[in-house]
Write a protein that holds these residues in place. Structure first.
Motif, PDB file in Angstrom:
ATOM      1  N   GLU A 131       5.845  -7.447  -2.721  1.00 45.63           N
ATOM      2  CA  GLU A 131       4.910  -6.993  -1.774  1.00 45.63           C
ATOM      3  C   GLU A 131       5.264  -7.753  -0.462  1.00 45.63           C
ATOM      4  N   GLN A 132       5.972  -8.706  -0.262  1.00 49.97           N
ATOM      5  CA  GLN A 132       6.552  -9.404   0.809  1.00 49.97           C
ATOM      6  C   GLN A 132       7.475  -8.458   1.587  1.00 49.97           C
ATOM      7  N   ALA A 164       7.459  -6.643   4.690  1.00 48.84           N
ATOM      8  CA  ALA A 164       8.562  -6.852   5.836  1.00 48.84           C
ATOM      9  C   ALA A 164       9.113  -5.237   6.211  1.00 48.84           C
ATOM     10  N   ALA A 223       4.916 -10.872  -5.786  1.00 52.78           N
ATOM     11  CA  ALA A 223       4.446 -11.374  -4.354  1.00 52.78           C
ATOM     12  C   ALA A 223       5.768 -11.099  -3.636  1.00 52.78           C
ATOM     13  N   ALA A 224       6.833 -11.299  -4.088  1.00 48.36           N
ATOM     14  CA  ALA A 224       8.123 -10.944  -3.181  1.00 48.36           C
ATOM     15  C   ALA A 224       8.211  -9.499  -2.986  1.00 48.36           C
TER      16      ALA A 224
END
Length: 173
Positions: free
Chosen positions: A100-101, A105, A97-98
């Motif tokens: 992907e984030q 970003a 998730a990090a």
């Protein structure tokens, strides 16, 4: 004498009976002792069997307890392994998730940079266009001024020449 014989016989019979009774009592005593010994032997055998049975039961109970403890330990290890795998999956999901984030970003940042770049280029184009228009206007103004000046010079020269010609004609007359 018969009486003595009879008495002797009776005494002898009594003695024989007494001996027989003693033997029977002795035999009975021996048999009773044998029965008592046999009963004691059986009782001891029963006690020994009970002890063995109790020992067997105790050992089986110990084995069952050991197996139960082993199964419990295996269950606990399995539970810990499942929990470890669950935590690992959670960690991986968080990392994913990090990432992907971070990727999103970075994409949004790049998109904004591209939009800013496009806006800057558009502004530069507009500025260049305005500069070109301003320069064209200035050039046109300069050209117009030059043309006017030339026209005025021509007119002035013409008019001076005309004036001279007029003056000369007037003087001639």
């Amino acid at each position: 004498k018969d009486l003595e014989k009879l008495l002797g016989y009776e005494m002898m019979m009594a003695k024989v009976r007494l001996e027989r009774e003693e033997k029977m009592a002795e035999q009975k005593k021996k048999e009773e002792e044998e029965r008592r010994k046999e009963a004691e032997r059986k009782r001891l055998l029963e006690v020994r069997k009970k002890k063995q049975m109790n020992e067997k039961i105790r050992k089986e109970a110990e084995l069952r307890e050991q197996e139960r403890l082993k199964a419990l330990e295996m269950f606990e290890q399995e539970r810990k392994e499942i929990e470890r795998q669950r935590q690992e999956m959670i960690r991986k999901n968080k990392e994913k998730a990090a990432k992907e984030q971070a990727r999103a970003a970075a994409f949004l940042k790049r998109q904004k940079e591209l939009e800013d770049e496009a806006r800057r280029i558009e502004e530069e184009k507009k500025k260049k266009q305005k500069d070109m228009e301003r320069k064209d206007a200035e050039r046109n103004k300069v050209l117009e001024l030059q043309r006017r000046k030339k026209a005025q010079e021509v007119t002035t020269a013409h008019s001076s020449a005309h004036d001279h010609a007029f003056t000369n004609q007037y003087l001639i007359q």
